[in-house]
Design a protein around this motif. Sequence first.
Motif, PDB file in Angstrom:
ATOM      1  N   ALA A   1      34.973  47.237 -22.865  1.00  0.00           N
ATOM      2  CA  ALA A   1      35.968  47.764 -21.930  1.00  0.00           C
ATOM      3  C   ALA A   1      35.526  49.107 -21.368  1.00  0.00           C
ATOM      4  CB  ALA A   1      37.329  47.894 -22.622  1.00  0.00           C
ATOM      5  N   VAL A   2      34.916  49.925 -22.203  1.00  0.00           N
ATOM      6  CA  VAL A   2      34.432  51.230 -21.758  1.00  0.00           C
ATOM      7  C   VAL A   2      33.281  51.044 -20.773  1.00  0.00           C
ATOM      8  CG1 VAL A   2      33.419  53.429 -22.485  1.00  0.00           C
ATOM      9  CG2 VAL A   2      35.167  52.320 -23.907  1.00  0.00           C
ATOM     10  N   ARG A   3      32.368  50.140 -21.117  1.00  0.00           N
ATOM     11  CA  ARG A   3      31.243  49.831 -20.202  1.00  0.00           C
ATOM     12  C   ARG A   3      31.765  49.356 -18.851  1.00  0.00           C
ATOM     13  NH1 ARG A   3      29.566  44.990 -22.406  1.00  0.00           N
ATOM     14  NH2 ARG A   3      31.008  44.022 -20.927  1.00  0.00           N
ATOM     15  N   ASP A   4      32.695  48.405 -18.865  1.00  0.00           N
ATOM     16  CA  ASP A   4      33.184  47.834 -17.616  1.00  0.00           C
ATOM     17  C   ASP A   4      33.994  48.842 -16.805  1.00  0.00           C
ATOM     18  OD1 ASP A   4      31.947  45.432 -18.159  1.00  0.00           O
ATOM     19  OD2 ASP A   4      33.717  44.533 -19.074  1.00  0.00           O
ATOM     20  N   SER A   5      34.685  49.748 -17.477  1.00  0.00           N
ATOM     21  CA  SER A   5      35.406  50.809 -16.774  1.00  0.00           C
ATOM     22  C   SER A   5      34.430  51.697 -16.014  1.00  0.00           C
ATOM     23  CB  SER A   5      36.213  51.654 -17.769  1.00  0.00           C
ATOM     24  OG  SER A   5      36.786  52.777 -17.134  1.00  0.00           O
ATOM     25  N   TYR A   6      33.343  52.080 -16.665  1.00  0.00           N
ATOM     26  CA  TYR A   6      32.342  52.929 -16.009  1.00  0.00           C
ATOM     27  C   TYR A   6      31.703  52.203 -14.829  1.00  0.00           C
ATOM     28  CZ  TYR A   6      28.314  55.958 -15.303  1.00  0.00           C
ATOM     29  OH  TYR A   6      27.382  56.798 -14.742  1.00  0.00           O
ATOM     30  N   MET A   7      31.543  50.880 -14.955  1.00  0.00           N
ATOM     31  CA  MET A   7      30.906  50.096 -13.901  1.00  0.00           C
ATOM     32  C   MET A   7      31.888  49.644 -12.826  1.00  0.00           C
ATOM     33  SD  MET A   7      28.279  47.677 -16.083  1.00  0.00           S
ATOM     34  CE  MET A   7      27.635  46.945 -14.577  1.00  0.00           C
ATOM     35  N   LYS A   8      33.175  49.964 -13.017  1.00  0.00           N
ATOM     36  CA  LYS A   8      34.213  49.544 -12.067  1.00  0.00           C
ATOM     37  C   LYS A   8      34.327  48.021 -12.003  1.00  0.00           C
ATOM     38  CE  LYS A   8      34.667  53.879 -11.067  1.00  0.00           C
ATOM     39  NZ  LYS A   8      35.733  54.661 -11.761  1.00  0.00           N
ATOM     40  N   ARG A   9      34.151  47.378 -13.159  1.00  0.00           N
ATOM     41  CA  ARG A   9      34.308  45.930 -13.258  1.00  0.00           C
ATOM     42  C   ARG A   9      35.670  45.608 -13.851  1.00  0.00           C
ATOM     43  NH1 ARG A   9      31.101  43.233 -16.892  1.00  0.00           N
ATOM     44  NH2 ARG A   9      30.638  41.438 -15.613  1.00  0.00           N
ATOM     45  N   ALA A  10      36.064  44.346 -13.751  1.00  0.00           N
ATOM     46  CA  ALA A  10      37.302  43.900 -14.387  1.00  0.00           C
ATOM     47  C   ALA A  10      37.180  44.096 -15.900  1.00  0.00           C
ATOM     48  CB  ALA A  10      37.563  42.435 -14.069  1.00  0.00           C
ATOM     49  N   ILE A  11      38.232  44.583 -16.510  1.00  0.00           N
ATOM     50  CA  ILE A  11      38.210  44.908 -17.942  1.00  0.00           C
ATOM     51  C   ILE A  11      38.903  43.808 -18.721  1.00  0.00           C
ATOM     52  CG2 ILE A  11      39.006  46.560 -19.687  1.00  0.00           C
ATOM     53  CD1 ILE A  11      38.852  48.693 -17.458  1.00  0.00           C
ATOM     54  N   GLY A  12      38.243  43.372 -19.799  1.00  0.00           N
ATOM     55  CA  GLY A  12      38.824  42.350 -20.662  1.00  0.00           C
ATOM     56  C   GLY A  12      39.577  42.975 -21.818  1.00  0.00           C
ATOM     57  N   ASP A  13      39.209  42.573 -23.024  1.00  0.00           N
ATOM     58  CA  ASP A  13      39.881  43.078 -24.211  1.00  0.00           C
ATOM     59  C   ASP A  13      39.579  44.555 -24.424  1.00  0.00           C
ATOM     60  OD1 ASP A  13      40.872  40.547 -24.704  1.00  0.00           O
ATOM     61  OD2 ASP A  13      39.212  39.989 -26.024  1.00  0.00           O
ATOM     62  N   VAL A  14      40.593  45.300 -24.852  1.00  0.00           N
ATOM     63  CA  VAL A  14      40.452  46.715 -25.164  1.00  0.00           C
ATOM     64  C   VAL A  14      40.366  46.871 -26.673  1.00  0.00           C
ATOM     65  CG1 VAL A  14      41.598  48.964 -25.106  1.00  0.00           C
ATOM     66  CG2 VAL A  14      41.629  47.492 -23.081  1.00  0.00           C
ATOM     67  N   ASP A  15      39.248  47.407 -27.153  1.00  0.00           N
ATOM     68  CA  ASP A  15      39.028  47.602 -28.587  1.00  0.00           C
ATOM     69  C   ASP A  15      39.097  49.077 -28.936  1.00  0.00           C
ATOM     70  OD1 ASP A  15      38.655  44.857 -28.944  1.00  0.00           O
ATOM     71  OD2 ASP A  15      36.503  45.001 -28.573  1.00  0.00           O
ATOM     72  N   ILE A  16      39.522  49.337 -30.157  1.00  0.00           N
ATOM     73  CA  ILE A  16      39.735  50.706 -30.625  1.00  0.00           C
ATOM     74  C   ILE A  16      38.971  50.921 -31.922  1.00  0.00           C
ATOM     75  CG2 ILE A  16      41.492  52.308 -31.507  1.00  0.00           C
ATOM     76  CD1 ILE A  16      43.494  50.711 -29.653  1.00  0.00           C
TER      77      ILE A  16
END
Length: 238
Positions: A28-43
Amino acid sequence: MEQVFIKALPVLNTLIEVGHQAYFVGGAVRDSYMKRAIGDVDIATDAAPNEVERLFKRTVDVGKEHGTIIVLWEDETYEVTTFRTESDYQDYRRPSEVHFITSLEEDLKRRDLTINAMAMKTDGELIDYFGGRQDIDHQLIRTVGKPEDRFQEDALRMLRAIRFMSQLGFALSEETAAAIERSRSLLRYVSVERKTVEFEKLLQGKSCSSALRMMVKTGLFEELPGFSDKKEHLLYAS
């Protein structure tokens, strides 16, 4: 910060308010930086699994021995995993020992690729110990640390690296590609089911052709059931 992260903030804040560390991690962090659709959010957190269960009313134990608890918050579910190190890998796939730790950097160090080893704070600030942002900017797939070490720990990572090539349209670093060629025989220890999942995702990627050529170049295709004599077919398909 995207809405999917904002929605999960109460989970992080619950941990932080009682003195624990907590961060968004992974894809999710990777996809946020890439401006891609975000899937599951892990903590990820330094709170022990028992503490996570104590702090939240609705939880599911999906792997407490490995540090993972599912937290149900409103209408969403979140994987909350305790910082950990792993050792003594069995069959080049599963760690026989997991140790819970308090260092985010040490936890991220055990992950496969630099682009998957970033974390994000509650204010949206990125934490990047291993150059993931730079590799994204240069469209490069590279392991965290020595690729041979990562592949010895989990041989499926070789196929995952090429799968991410296909999905993201990135290139494989020369060091990573060379290590896959040297370590490819380890993939035979991974179950057919896990290899099939990764290969199917590879075939659906936007740069499938480049990924298939890399499968042939590194010889990794020979470790997939039924493909050892399909070199020409793979090259033709690419």
